[in-house]
Design a protein around this motif. Structure first.
Motif, mmCIF file in Angstrom:
data_model
loop_
_atom_site.group_PDB
_atom_site.id
_atom_site.type_symbol
_atom_site.label_atom_id
_atom_site.label_comp_id
_atom_site.label_asym_id
_atom_site.label_seq_id
_atom_site.Cartn_x
_atom_site.Cartn_y
_atom_site.Cartn_z
ATOM 1 N N ARG A 401 0.835 -1.210 0.000
ATOM 2 C CA ARG A 401 0.000 0.000 0.000
ATOM 3 C C ARG A 401 0.866 1.254 0.000
ATOM 4 O O ARG A 401 0.571 2.233 -0.703
ATOM 5 C CB ARG A 401 -0.910 -0.001 1.237
ATOM 6 C CG ARG A 401 -2.010 -1.042 1.207
ATOM 7 C CD ARG A 401 -3.018 -0.773 2.328
ATOM 8 N NE ARG A 401 -3.981 -1.852 2.434
ATOM 9 C CZ ARG A 401 -3.884 -2.850 3.295
ATOM 10 N NH1 ARG A 401 -2.838 -2.910 4.129
ATOM 11 N NH2 ARG A 401 -4.804 -3.787 3.333
ATOM 12 N N LYS A 402 1.944 1.240 0.782
ATOM 13 C CA LYS A 402 2.824 2.400 0.846
ATOM 14 C C LYS A 402 3.486 2.656 -0.506
ATOM 15 O O LYS A 402 3.625 3.808 -0.950
ATOM 16 C CB LYS A 402 3.888 2.179 1.924
ATOM 17 C CG LYS A 402 4.770 3.390 2.175
ATOM 18 C CD LYS A 402 5.721 3.148 3.343
ATOM 19 C CE LYS A 402 6.585 4.383 3.582
ATOM 20 N NZ LYS A 402 7.530 4.165 4.722
ATOM 21 N N ASP A 404 2.239 1.902 -3.374
ATOM 22 C CA ASP A 404 1.210 2.447 -4.262
ATOM 23 C C ASP A 404 0.978 3.926 -3.989
ATOM 24 O O ASP A 404 0.821 4.732 -4.914
ATOM 25 C CB ASP A 404 -0.094 1.661 -4.076
ATOM 26 C CG ASP A 404 -1.171 2.102 -5.038
ATOM 27 O OD1 ASP A 404 -0.877 2.191 -6.263
ATOM 28 O OD2 ASP A 404 -2.306 2.373 -4.598
ATOM 29 N N GLU A 405 0.965 4.300 -2.695
ATOM 30 C CA GLU A 405 0.785 5.710 -2.345
ATOM 31 C C GLU A 405 1.926 6.579 -2.852
ATOM 32 O O GLU A 405 1.730 7.747 -3.193
ATOM 33 C CB GLU A 405 0.671 5.842 -0.821
ATOM 34 C CG GLU A 405 -0.607 5.240 -0.245
ATOM 35 C CD GLU A 405 -0.589 5.204 1.276
ATOM 36 O OE1 GLU A 405 0.441 5.633 1.845
ATOM 37 O OE2 GLU A 405 -1.577 4.747 1.880
ATOM 38 N N GLU A 406 3.120 5.995 -2.925
ATOM 39 C CA GLU A 406 4.288 6.761 -3.401
ATOM 40 C C GLU A 406 4.412 6.747 -4.915
ATOM 41 O O GLU A 406 5.359 7.298 -5.472
ATOM 42 C CB GLU A 406 5.554 6.175 -2.770
ATOM 43 C CG GLU A 406 5.610 6.380 -1.257
ATOM 44 C CD GLU A 406 6.796 5.687 -0.619
ATOM 45 O OE1 GLU A 406 7.481 4.913 -1.366
ATOM 46 O OE2 GLU A 406 7.058 5.907 0.576
ATOM 47 N N ASP A 410 2.001 3.169 -10.296
ATOM 48 C CA ASP A 410 1.156 3.970 -11.197
ATOM 49 C C ASP A 410 1.062 3.374 -12.590
ATOM 50 O O ASP A 410 0.011 3.462 -13.248
ATOM 51 C CB ASP A 410 1.694 5.409 -11.291
ATOM 52 C CG ASP A 410 1.436 6.186 -10.004
ATOM 53 O OD1 ASP A 410 0.680 5.657 -9.154
ATOM 54 O OD2 ASP A 410 1.974 7.295 -9.848
ATOM 55 N N GLN A 413 -1.243 -0.730 -12.313
ATOM 56 C CA GLN A 413 -2.304 -0.872 -11.323
ATOM 57 C C GLN A 413 -2.910 -2.269 -11.337
ATOM 58 O O GLN A 413 -3.325 -2.794 -10.308
ATOM 59 C CB GLN A 413 -3.395 0.176 -11.575
ATOM 60 C CG GLN A 413 -3.049 1.549 -11.041
ATOM 61 C CD GLN A 413 -2.942 1.549 -9.517
ATOM 62 O OE1 GLN A 413 -3.904 1.239 -8.813
ATOM 63 N NE2 GLN A 413 -1.763 1.899 -9.007
#
Length: 519
Positions: A401-402, A404-406, A410, A413
Motif C-alpha cells: 500500500r505504501k 502504491d501511495e508513493e 502507477d 495498477q
C-alpha cells in the motif's frame, strides 16, 4: 619478471582463461629472450574489483619481501590488473614509488605512459572502460538474482545441511536447484531424536564428530573438488560445535524454505517460496523447536564427566550450580560438592559438603518421594497457529500500500491489484483455520520410578533427577532437598506400600554403593 594472471568469478565477464593468459605471457617471454620468470601470481575466482594488495596470490608479491623478487610485472591486458579505476591508479603510483615496471601485452605504451603526468591521465581514462564494464556486470548479476529470488531456483553458495545442488534443463538453459540428500536427512533425523530425548547440543556435536559426519561447508568443498578445511588448515575436517548444531536444527532452511538476508521469502500468492521438499514433517519440526526451546530455557548441560549430580546440586547460599572437587590423601580419594559460581571470586567459599553423603541421601530421598510414582514421558502434541504467517502477510500488504501511495505502481495498477488480491485471499485462508495450541503432554511409560531406577546407569539417573525437577541445596556442611521429603508418617506409608521386589532392589543398590562409592 613476475606473471600476473586473474580470472573473475563473475559469470557475466567475458575474459581470457587462465591457460590462455599464461600461454601468451610465457610465449612473449620466450620471444623477448633475455628475461627470467620468478613466478606466476594466479588468482582464480577473484573479481576485478578486489584490491590487488589483498588478493590471495598477487598480494603476497606486493609485500616488501615479495617485491624484492621481481622488477617487472607482466599481464596480458590492463583489466587483468584491475577493473576498479581507484584501485588501479593507487597501484600505478605505488609501482612508480617502488621503481618497478609494468608490461601490458596489448598496450606497449603502458609503462612509458605511467611515468608522465599526461600518460597517467591517459591510463586513468583507459581504466574507466573496465570500471564501467564492471558496473554493468554487477547490475546484470543483481538483476539475475532479483529475477530468481522468487523462484525455486538455487542462488548458489553452499547449500543448507540436508540438501545438495542439482542441475536441471529449464527453458533451454541449465539451472541450479536443490534436492534432499538422503544421507544428510538421516543424520538430521538422528540429531532430532537425540534432542527430543534430552541430549545437549554439545552432546550431539560430539556424536557427529565421533561419527565423522561432514558439515555442510565441507560437503560443498568436496563437491567442488576441494579438500576439507578447518580453521584455515586444508585436509582437516571442520568440527561440529554446540552453536553449529543449534543453528542447523533451528534454521527454516531445513524445511526447504527460501531465505534472503535471513528472512523467509514470500511469493505473489503470499506463501513461502519453497526450494525443495522439507526434511521434517510439520509435526516433527514443531516438536523439535519446542524441545530446542526447552533445552535453551533450562540450560542444564553436563561439563564435568565425573560429577554424577551436575545440574542437580546447587549452592544454598547463592543458587549457583554446585561443582565437584576431589583430592587424594594416601590411598583415599575424597569428593566434595562446592559452590560453582562464576567467576571463581564470587564463589561462596564456606559452602562444602561430602559428595558420597549427598549421593547416598539423594537416592534414598528420591526413591522415597517418587519410587511408587509412575514414570511419564513428555510427548509433543502438534498444534496449528498461523499467527506468524498472518503477521508477515499483513506487513507485506502494508508495504505494498505504501508503494502504491508513493506512485511505484502507477504504471501497473493491474499488477498491484493482483498482488494485493493474492495477499488478501491467503490471509483470509489462514484466518479461517482453527488455532490449536501445541504443547508437551505426559505419556505413561508403564513403569514406576522404583522399577526404573535399577535399570539406569549413573548418567541416566542424573538425567532422571533433572527431568523430575529434583534439586539438592548444598549449604555449610549440610544440605536440603527440593521438593522436600515426605513427613515420617507419609514416608512410612510409602515404605509399607513397597513390594518385596522393590525393597530388595533398594537394598542391592545400597550394598553396591558401599563397595563402589563413586558408582
Amino acid at each position: 619478471m613476475l606473471l600476473a594472471e586473474r580470472i573473475s568469478d563473475d559469470k557475466g565477464e567475458r575474459s581470457e582463461s587462465i591457460e590462455d593468459q599464461d600461454l601468451k605471457l610465457r610465449t612473449r617471454a620466450v620471444i623477448e629472450g633475455d628475461v627470467s620468470i620468478v613466478g606466476a601470481a594466479v588468482d582464480l575466482s577473484v573479481s576485478g574489483d578486489v584490491d590487488m594488495f589483498v588478493r590471495p596470490k598477487l598480494g603476497t608479491w606486493l609485500t616488501p619481501q615479495g617485491r624484492e623478487e621481481w622488477d617487472e610485472l607482466w599481464v596480458t591486458t590492463q583489466d587483468r590488473l584491475s577493473r576498479d579505476d581507484i584501485h588501479f591508479m593507487a597501484f600505478v603510483f605505488k609501482v612508480i614509488e617502488w621503481g618497478k615496471s609494468v608490461i601490458v601485452l596489448d598496450d606497449p605504451q603502458f609503462n612509458e605512459q605511467m611515468h608522465t603526468a599526461e600518460g597517467r591521465l591517459i591510463l586513468h581514462a583507459k581504466a574507466l572502460g573496465p570500471a564501467k564494464e564492471l558496473e554493468r556486470i554487477k547490475v546484470r548479476a543483481q538483476e539475475s538474482h532479483d529475477r530468481r529470488r522468487f523462484t525455486d531456483r538455487w542462488h548458489g553458495g553452499f547449500p543448507p545441511f540436508g540438501y545438495r545442488p542439482v542441475s536441471r534443463y529449464v527453458d533451454g538453459k541449465t539451472a541450479a536447484f536443490l534436492e534432499l540428500d538422503e544421507d544428510m536427512v538421516s543424520v538430521l533425523h538422528e540429531m532430532r531424536r537425540q534432542i527430543i530425548d534430552g541430549q545437549s547440543f554439545l552432546g550431539v556435536a560430539k556424536y557427529l564428530n565421533a561419527e565423522g559426519i561432514l558439515t555442510a561447508r565441507d560437503r560443498a568443498r568436496i563437491r567442488k573438488g576441494k579438500p576439507v578445511k578447518s580453521r584455515g588448515t586444508e585436509g582437516t575436517q571442520e568440527k561440529w560445535s554446540e552453536t553449529t548444531v543449534k543453528n542447523v536444527l533451528t534454521s527454516e532452511s531445513t524445511q526447504g524454505l527460501k531465505k534472503h538476508k535471513r528472512e523467509i521469502i514470500y511469493g505473489m500468492d503470499g506463501k513461502p517460496v519453497m526450494l525443495a521438499d522439507p526434511v521434517f514433517t510439520q509435526d516433527e519440526w514443531e516438536s523439535l523447536q519446542a524441545a530446542v526451546a526447552r533445552r535453551m530455557m533450562t540450560k542444564v548441560r553436563r561439563v564435568n564427566g565425573t560429577n554424577p549430580l551436575y545440574g542437580v546440586t546447587f549452592c544454598a547460599e547463592c543458587g549457583a550450580k554446585a561443582v565437584q572437587k576431589t583430592f587424594t590423601r594416601g590411598d583415599i580419594t575424597y569428593r566434595y560438592y562446592k559452590c560453582g559460581a562464576f567467576p571463581k571470586e564470587d564463589r561462596c567459599r564456606e559452602i562444602v559438603m561430602r559428595a558420597e553423603e549427598v549421593d547416598e541421601w539423594v537416592e534414598i530421598h528420591f526413591l522415597q518421594k517418587f519410587g511408587p510414582v509412575r514414570v511419564t514421558k513428555k510427548v509433543w502434541v502438534p498444534g496449528s497457529d498461523n499467527a506468524k504467517e498472518i503477521a508477515d502477510i499483513s506487513k507485506r500488504m502494508e508495504r505494498l500500500r505504501k508503494q502504491d501511495e508513493e506512485g511505484d505502481w502507477d504504471d501497473d495498477q493491474e499488477g498491484y491489484r493482483a498482488r494485493m488480491g493474492h495477499y488478501k485471499a491467503r490471509k483470509r485462508e489462514l484466518e479461517s483455520q482453527p488455532v490449536i495450541k501445541a504443547g508437551w503432554h505426559e505419556e505413561d511409560q508403564g513403569v514406576t520410578f522404583g522399577e526404573l531406577w535399577p535399570r539406569l546407569d549413573r548418567e541416566g539417573r542424573r538425567k532422571q533427577l533433572i527431568d523430575s525437577g529434583y534439586k539438592v541445596l548444598v549449604g555449610k556442611k549440610t544440605f536440603t532437598f527440593s521438593p522436600e521429603p515426605d513427613s515420617p508418617e507419609e514416608r512410612q506409608a510409602k515404605w509399607d506400600s513397597l513390594t518385596p521386589e522393590e525393597l530388595e532392589r533398594i537394598e542391592e543398590s545400597r550394598k553396591a554403593r558401599e563397595h563402589n562409592p563413586f558408582g
